[in-house]
Write a protein that holds these residues in place. Structure first.
Motif, PDB file in Angstrom:
ATOM      1  N   ASP A  51       0.886  -1.165   0.000  1.00 37.30           N
ATOM      2  CA  ASP A  51       0.000   0.000   0.000  1.00 37.30           C
ATOM      3  C   ASP A  51       0.922   1.213   0.000  1.00 37.30           C
ATOM      4  O   ASP A  51       1.416   1.637   1.041  1.00 37.30           O
ATOM      5  CB  ASP A  51      -0.917  -0.025   1.219  1.00 37.30           C
ATOM      6  N   PHE A  52       1.183   1.738  -1.189  1.00 41.24           N
ATOM      7  CA  PHE A  52       2.151   2.816  -1.397  1.00 41.24           C
ATOM      8  C   PHE A  52       1.447   4.157  -1.177  1.00 41.24           C
ATOM      9  O   PHE A  52       0.513   4.502  -1.895  1.00 41.24           O
ATOM     10  CB  PHE A  52       2.713   2.729  -2.818  1.00 41.24           C
ATOM     11  N   GLY A  53       1.900   4.900  -0.152  1.00 41.48           N
ATOM     12  CA  GLY A  53       1.251   6.167   0.197  1.00 41.48           C
ATOM     13  C   GLY A  53       0.026   5.937   1.048  1.00 41.48           C
ATOM     14  O   GLY A  53      -0.993   6.610   0.886  1.00 41.48           O
ATOM     15  N   CYS A  54       0.129   5.026   1.990  1.00 43.33           N
ATOM     16  CA  CYS A  54      -1.023   4.562   2.774  1.00 43.33           C
ATOM     17  C   CYS A  54      -1.585   5.599   3.730  1.00 43.33           C
ATOM     18  O   CYS A  54      -2.718   5.459   4.192  1.00 43.33           O
ATOM     19  CB  CYS A  54      -0.659   3.305   3.535  1.00 43.33           C
ATOM     20  N   GLY A  55      -0.824   6.635   4.047  1.00 46.53           N
ATOM     21  CA  GLY A  55      -1.313   7.639   4.990  1.00 46.53           C
ATOM     22  C   GLY A  55      -1.276   7.136   6.422  1.00 46.53           C
ATOM     23  O   GLY A  55      -0.789   6.039   6.707  1.00 46.53           O
ATOM     24  N   CYS A  94      -2.046   2.466  -5.026  1.00 43.40           N
ATOM     25  CA  CYS A  94      -1.785   3.899  -4.843  1.00 43.40           C
ATOM     26  C   CYS A  94      -3.154   4.589  -4.865  1.00 43.40           C
ATOM     27  O   CYS A  94      -3.653   4.941  -5.933  1.00 43.40           O
ATOM     28  CB  CYS A  94      -0.931   4.457  -5.967  1.00 43.40           C
ATOM     29  N   THR A  95      -3.755   4.743  -3.708  1.00 42.47           N
ATOM     30  CA  THR A  95      -5.066   5.387  -3.663  1.00 42.47           C
ATOM     31  C   THR A  95      -4.903   6.831  -3.209  1.00 42.47           C
ATOM     32  O   THR A  95      -4.409   7.092  -2.113  1.00 42.47           O
ATOM     33  CB  THR A  95      -6.034   4.654  -2.721  1.00 42.47           C
ATOM     34  N   GLU A  96      -5.314   7.729  -4.086  1.00 41.70           N
ATOM     35  CA  GLU A  96      -5.225   9.162  -3.820  1.00 41.70           C
ATOM     36  C   GLU A  96      -3.782   9.545  -3.468  1.00 41.70           C
ATOM     37  O   GLU A  96      -3.522  10.241  -2.496  1.00 41.70           O
ATOM     38  CB  GLU A  96      -6.204   9.563  -2.711  1.00 41.70           C
ATOM     39  N   VAL A  97      -2.842   9.071  -4.286  1.00 35.52           N
ATOM     40  CA  VAL A  97      -1.411   9.279  -4.054  1.00 35.52           C
ATOM     41  C   VAL A  97      -0.729   9.965  -5.235  1.00 35.52           C
ATOM     42  O   VAL A  97       0.041  10.913  -5.048  1.00 35.52           O
ATOM     43  CB  VAL A  97      -0.698   7.928  -3.773  1.00 35.52           C
ATOM     44  N   GLY A 122      -2.587  -0.839  -8.904  1.00 30.88           N
ATOM     45  CA  GLY A 122      -3.890  -0.192  -8.851  1.00 30.88           C
ATOM     46  C   GLY A 122      -3.741   1.263  -8.443  1.00 30.88           C
ATOM     47  O   GLY A 122      -3.167   1.557  -7.394  1.00 30.88           O
ATOM     48  N   VAL A 123      -4.246   2.161  -9.277  1.00 27.60           N
ATOM     49  CA  VAL A 123      -4.152   3.600  -9.023  1.00 27.60           C
ATOM     50  C   VAL A 123      -5.563   4.175  -8.973  1.00 27.60           C
ATOM     51  O   VAL A 123      -6.388   3.912  -9.849  1.00 27.60           O
ATOM     52  CB  VAL A 123      -3.349   4.305 -10.141  1.00 27.60           C
ATOM     53  N   MET A 124      -5.819   4.956  -7.928  1.00 28.36           N
ATOM     54  CA  MET A 124      -7.082   5.678  -7.839  1.00 28.36           C
ATOM     55  C   MET A 124      -6.774   7.146  -7.628  1.00 28.36           C
ATOM     56  O   MET A 124      -6.066   7.514  -6.686  1.00 28.36           O
ATOM     57  CB  MET A 124      -7.940   5.145  -6.680  1.00 28.36           C
ATOM     58  N   PRO A 168     -11.494  -0.022 -14.895  1.00 23.71           N
ATOM     59  CA  PRO A 168     -12.711  -0.749 -14.532  1.00 23.71           C
ATOM     60  C   PRO A 168     -13.827   0.125 -13.954  1.00 23.71           C
ATOM     61  O   PRO A 168     -14.982  -0.274 -13.953  1.00 23.71           O
ATOM     62  CB  PRO A 168     -12.217  -1.753 -13.490  1.00 23.71           C
ATOM     63  N   ARG A 169     -13.445   1.285 -13.435  1.00 25.54           N
ATOM     64  CA  ARG A 169     -14.402   2.199 -12.813  1.00 25.54           C
ATOM     65  C   ARG A 169     -13.899   3.625 -12.988  1.00 25.54           C
ATOM     66  O   ARG A 169     -12.719   3.847 -13.248  1.00 25.54           O
ATOM     67  CB  ARG A 169     -14.544   1.919 -11.319  1.00 25.54           C
ATOM     68  N   LYS A 170     -14.785   4.556 -12.758  1.00 21.89           N
ATOM     69  CA  LYS A 170     -14.414   5.963 -12.809  1.00 21.89           C
ATOM     70  C   LYS A 170     -13.261   6.211 -11.838  1.00 21.89           C
ATOM     71  O   LYS A 170     -13.307   5.774 -10.684  1.00 21.89           O
ATOM     72  CB  LYS A 170     -15.618   6.822 -12.427  1.00 21.89           C
ATOM     73  N   ASP A 171     -12.218   6.867 -12.316  1.00 24.34           N
ATOM     74  CA  ASP A 171     -11.072   7.299 -11.511  1.00 24.34           C
ATOM     75  C   ASP A 171     -10.203   6.153 -10.996  1.00 24.34           C
ATOM     76  O   ASP A 171      -9.447   6.327 -10.039  1.00 24.34           O
ATOM     77  CB  ASP A 171     -11.525   8.180 -10.337  1.00 24.34           C
ATOM     78  N   VAL A 172     -10.280   4.991 -11.639  1.00 22.78           N
ATOM     79  CA  VAL A 172      -9.459   3.835 -11.248  1.00 22.78           C
ATOM     80  C   VAL A 172      -8.736   3.302 -12.484  1.00 22.78           C
ATOM     81  O   VAL A 172      -9.366   3.055 -13.519  1.00 22.78           O
ATOM     82  CB  VAL A 172     -10.311   2.714 -10.618  1.00 22.78           C
ATOM     83  N   ALA A 173      -7.434   3.151 -12.362  1.00 24.82           N
ATOM     84  CA  ALA A 173      -6.616   2.542 -13.418  1.00 24.82           C
ATOM     85  C   ALA A 173      -5.933   1.319 -12.837  1.00 24.82           C
ATOM     86  O   ALA A 173      -5.337   1.382 -11.759  1.00 24.82           O
ATOM     87  CB  ALA A 173      -5.569   3.541 -13.934  1.00 24.82           C
ATOM     88  N   LEU A 174      -6.049   0.209 -13.535  1.00 23.28           N
ATOM     89  CA  LEU A 174      -5.355  -1.027 -13.154  1.00 23.28           C
ATOM     90  C   LEU A 174      -4.368  -1.368 -14.257  1.00 23.28           C
ATOM     91  O   LEU A 174      -4.739  -1.473 -15.424  1.00 23.28           O
ATOM     92  CB  LEU A 174      -6.341  -2.175 -12.966  1.00 23.28           C
ATOM     93  N   PHE A 175      -3.111  -1.511 -13.865  1.00 29.47           N
ATOM     94  CA  PHE A 175      -2.050  -1.870 -14.789  1.00 29.47           C
ATOM     95  C   PHE A 175      -1.592  -3.290 -14.457  1.00 29.47           C
ATOM     96  O   PHE A 175      -1.416  -3.621 -13.284  1.00 29.47           O
ATOM     97  CB  PHE A 175      -0.846  -0.950 -14.619  1.00 29.47           C
ATOM     98  N   ARG A 176      -1.366  -4.092 -15.474  1.00 31.13           N
ATOM     99  CA  ARG A 176      -0.814  -5.430 -15.260  1.00 31.13           C
ATOM    100  C   ARG A 176       0.531  -5.517 -15.960  1.00 31.13           C
ATOM    101  O   ARG A 176       0.638  -5.226 -17.157  1.00 31.13           O
ATOM    102  CB  ARG A 176      -1.731  -6.519 -15.801  1.00 31.13           C
ATOM    103  N   LYS A 177       1.535  -5.886 -15.181  1.00 33.20           N
ATOM    104  CA  LYS A 177       2.868  -6.094 -15.738  1.00 33.20           C
ATOM    105  C   LYS A 177       2.897  -7.469 -16.393  1.00 33.20           C
ATOM    106  O   LYS A 177       2.514  -8.452 -15.745  1.00 33.20           O
ATOM    107  CB  LYS A 177       3.910  -5.997 -14.622  1.00 33.20           C
ATOM    108  N   PRO A 178       3.313  -7.560 -17.643  1.00 34.27           N
ATOM    109  CA  PRO A 178       3.316  -8.881 -18.297  1.00 34.27           C
ATOM    110  C   PRO A 178       4.143  -9.896 -17.525  1.00 34.27           C
ATOM    111  O   PRO A 178       5.164  -9.568 -16.929  1.00 34.27           O
ATOM    112  CB  PRO A 178       3.946  -8.591 -19.664  1.00 34.27           C
ATOM    113  N   ALA A 179       3.667 -11.144 -17.587  1.00 33.60           N
ATOM    114  CA  ALA A 179       4.359 -12.241 -16.890  1.00 33.60           C
ATOM    115  C   ALA A 179       5.620 -12.631 -17.628  1.00 33.60           C
ATOM    116  O   ALA A 179       5.797 -12.389 -18.786  1.00 33.60           O
ATOM    117  CB  ALA A 179       3.427 -13.446 -16.781  1.00 33.60           C
TER     118      ALA A 179
END
Length: 179
Positions: A51-55, A94-97, A122-124, A168-179
């Motif tokens: 949880d990067f930037g967890c507050g 990274c939620t709100e980070v 996961g970025v929000m 997948p949703r408003k204001d959410v980006a999901l990135f997948r690093k290739p295997a």
């Protein structure tokens, strides 16, 4: 944001301490579920994450741990763990980070380094969508928000790092690093 307009680290921390991010608040948990629900749909059982930037109140980490995930914490003010930044993970949140980053390119490079092949980032953040309304946009008025993102910005990041991108949703980006 121009560097001359930025707050000092002490001023930033004072503002962050005013945030009411109570892990037991159902409203806050619902807000965070915009990211946790689609992310959990993609993670294997028992995945390990950061949880990067967890507050100060790592509610997201608690929500993910409840679902059986192992979560490390990092926040430059509240959980400044160099150990956490030198591990690799199945997922990073990274939620709100990302709107707080003075050097986002370097941070995304570091996140890529910490993300295992096949892992999810996961970025929000509130996506900037309307130039005509930018001056009065509430999100821009937060003095700790120094950079803003569009969906096209996330597409550029995905291309740069070779990640797959889902919105997948408003204001959410999901990135997948290739295997």
């Amino acid at each position: 944001m121009d560097a001359s307009c930025r707050l000092s680290p002490e001023q930033e921390q004072e503002i962050y301490q005013l945030h009411d991010n109570d892990p037991s608040d159902p409203g806050y948990r619902k807000f965070l579920s915009k990211l946790t629900e689609p992310l959990l749909d993609r993670l294997p059982s028992g995945a390990s994450g950061l949880d990067f930037g967890c507050g100060p109140g790592p509610a997201l980490a608690q929500m993910l741990e409840t679902e059986g995930m192992a979560v490390s914490l990092y926040d430059p003010y509240f959980y400044p763990s160099a150990v956490a930044l030198n591990q690799t993970y199945d997922f990073i949140t990274c939620t709100e980070v990302v709107e707080h980053l003075y050097a986002p390119a370097g941070v995304f490079r570091d996140l890529d380094r910490m993300l295992r092949p096949g892992g999810w980032l996961g970025v929000m953040t509130c996506f900037q969508t309307d130039d005509d309304r930018f001056d009065n946009w509430h999100y821009r008025r937060d003095p700790t928000h120094v950079v803003f993102y569009r969906e096209s910005t996330f597409k550029l990041l995905a291309d740069r790092f070779g990640w797959e991108l889902e919105i997948p949703r408003k204001d959410v980006a999901l990135f997948r690093k290739p295997a």
